[in-house]
Design an enzyme around this catalytic site. Structure first.
Site, short mmCIF file in Angstrom:
data_model
loop_
_atom_site.label_atom_id
_atom_site.label_comp_id
_atom_site.label_asym_id
_atom_site.label_seq_id
_atom_site.Cartn_x
_atom_site.Cartn_y
_atom_site.Cartn_z
N ILE A 180 4.26 8.30 6.07
CA ILE A 180 2.97 7.62 5.89
C ILE A 180 2.56 6.89 7.16
CG2 ILE A 180 1.65 6.01 4.50
CD1 ILE A 180 2.62 8.59 3.07
N ASP A 181 3.51 6.26 7.83
CA ASP A 181 3.20 5.64 9.12
C ASP A 181 2.72 6.69 10.12
OD1 ASP A 181 3.52 2.90 8.91
OD2 ASP A 181 5.67 2.96 9.27
N VAL A 182 3.38 7.83 10.15
CA VAL A 182 2.99 8.87 11.10
C VAL A 182 1.60 9.39 10.80
CG1 VAL A 182 3.54 11.18 11.94
CG2 VAL A 182 5.37 9.53 11.59
N GLY A 185 -0.90 6.83 11.81
CA GLY A 185 -1.07 6.83 13.26
C GLY A 185 -1.97 7.95 13.72
#
Length: 391
Positions: A180-182, A185
């Site tokens: 989810i962070d990726v 981003g």
């Protein structure tokens, strides 16, 4: 805008498609630093602003390389680090000057966190109307979500992703990477580039907002579509796909082989290789809908054939027939495969191995000129530049 250029050749500075752009990076951990590294690889000058304690990922170890967290190393190349304590007047003045000069500012403090230092979007845009100001949060800037801290694991849980991950009769699992962070981003980088394109026509920047939960729901694609368009709540199916079959690992004589027959033609070729071509004309299996509805019976028939040979033998023959399949590799084997395919997945940046930028541009390729910086490694250089008049 004039940017610090020590460490880059003139050719490198002018080659990237984002050359000449200055990014003030007030983000930390993963989503923001990943976005800014992508921009840096494409030629932007990124100044990484860190508090006295540094980016949290500097301490996320093991593993380590030469005493430095490989987590930090993986998402911070091509940047310059300056430590600015925003509670100190001189440092705050330097931060405001950096924001005034920046083409792009990226931050992922809790909503409103930078505004208390006079570095919110409205304050920065008042002196820098062309700024593209990207805010990354866990749950948005609304009254309910702004106070909630957002970590990838939490959003994997509350978005529903974990409810889909794991064995059907087992416990929910997180994904093996902070996916989810990726994704967030990537969304942030797309938003920044979109706003820069708009600025080329209007001369004005804008506020770009992305949040982990919205990115998760977008990234769940067919699963969230099942809910909002079909009224169906997805559930864990292990390695099975809710809408395709075969599209999962299947056991061979010595281990599993992932087989992905995504259409009727691929299925016909698959069963031909397996020596059971009649299955392609069986009314139960001729169309994808039937294969999904009758997956248990079909799986047993496919496994019966696959168990007669080793997975590498089937891999060669099924691939040769034009049907997607592959072994379940470890990460080092995945890197080795990319190397064998000529994708050159590893680049050395100042002696530090790093994973190549995933986008290939024929005329303005990504570049690699600075290794991940030590804490405040470029502090003196950046401070001198900020104190000097602009060209």
């Amino acid at each position: 805008m004039t940017v610090p250029t020590e460490g880059r050749s003139t050719e490198e500075r002018s080659r990237g498609p984002l050359a000449g752009l200055l990014v003030a990076d007030f983000s930390r951990v993963l989503a923001g630093p990943y976005a800014t590294m992508l921009l840096a690889d494409l030629g932007a000058e990124v100044v990484k602003v860190e508090g006295p304690g540094g980016d949290d990922t500097r301490t996320w170890a093991p593993p380590l390389r030469d005493g430095v967290s490989t987590y930090y190393l993986g998402i911070n190349r091509n940047k310059r680090s300056v430590v600015l304590d925003l509670s100190v007047d001189d440092d705050l003045a330097a931060a405001r000057e950096l924001a005034r000069r920046a083409d792009v500012l990226v931050e992922n403090l809790r909503p409103g966190g930078l505004a208390r230092f006079g570095l919110g979007y409205d304050e920065v845009a008042a002196t820098n109307p062309g700024v593209v100001y990207a805010s990354i949060s866990g749950f948005g800037s609304g009254p309910e979500g702004r106070s909630l801290p957002g970590y990838d694991l939490i959003v994997q849980a509350v978005s529903g992703l974990m409810s889909l991950t794991g064995d059907a009769d087992g416990s929910p699992y997180r994904a093996g990477v902070a996916v989810i962070d990726v994704v967030t981003g990537l969304h942030a980088a797309v938003g920044v580039l979109s706003a820069l394109h708009a600025r080329a026509g209007t001369g004005r920047g804008q506020h770009v907002e992305v949040d982990l939960l919205s990115s998760a729901l977008s990234g769940l694609v067919n699963q969230t579509s099942a809910v909002v368009a079909g009224g169906v709540v997805p559930f864990r199916m292990g390695n099975s796909h809710p809408s395709l079959f075969p599209y999962e690992p299947l056991p061979c004589a010595d281990g599993d082989l992932v087989v992905a027959a995504g259409n009727d033609g691929q299925f016909r070729r698959l069963v031909g290789v397996l020596g059971v071509p009649e299955l392609a004309d069986d009314p139960r299996f001729a169309r994808n809908e039937g294969r999904v509805a009758n997956r248990r019976e079909l799986r047993a028939l496919l496994v019966e054939r696959l168990r007669t040979r080793a997975k590498d033998e089937w891999f060669a023959d099924i691939t040769a027939a034009g049907v997607p399949c592959g072994p379940i590799n470890t990460v080092d084997q995945g890197v080795a495969l990319a190397q064998r395919l000529g994708l050159d997945p590893v680049v050395a940046v100042g002696g530090v191995p790093s994973v190549r930028h995933p986008i290939r541009l024929s005329a303005t390729p990504a570049g690699y000129w600075l290794p991940p910086p030590g804490l405040d490694e470029h502090g003196a250089e950046v401070r001198r530049w900020l104190a000097a008049p602009e060209d």
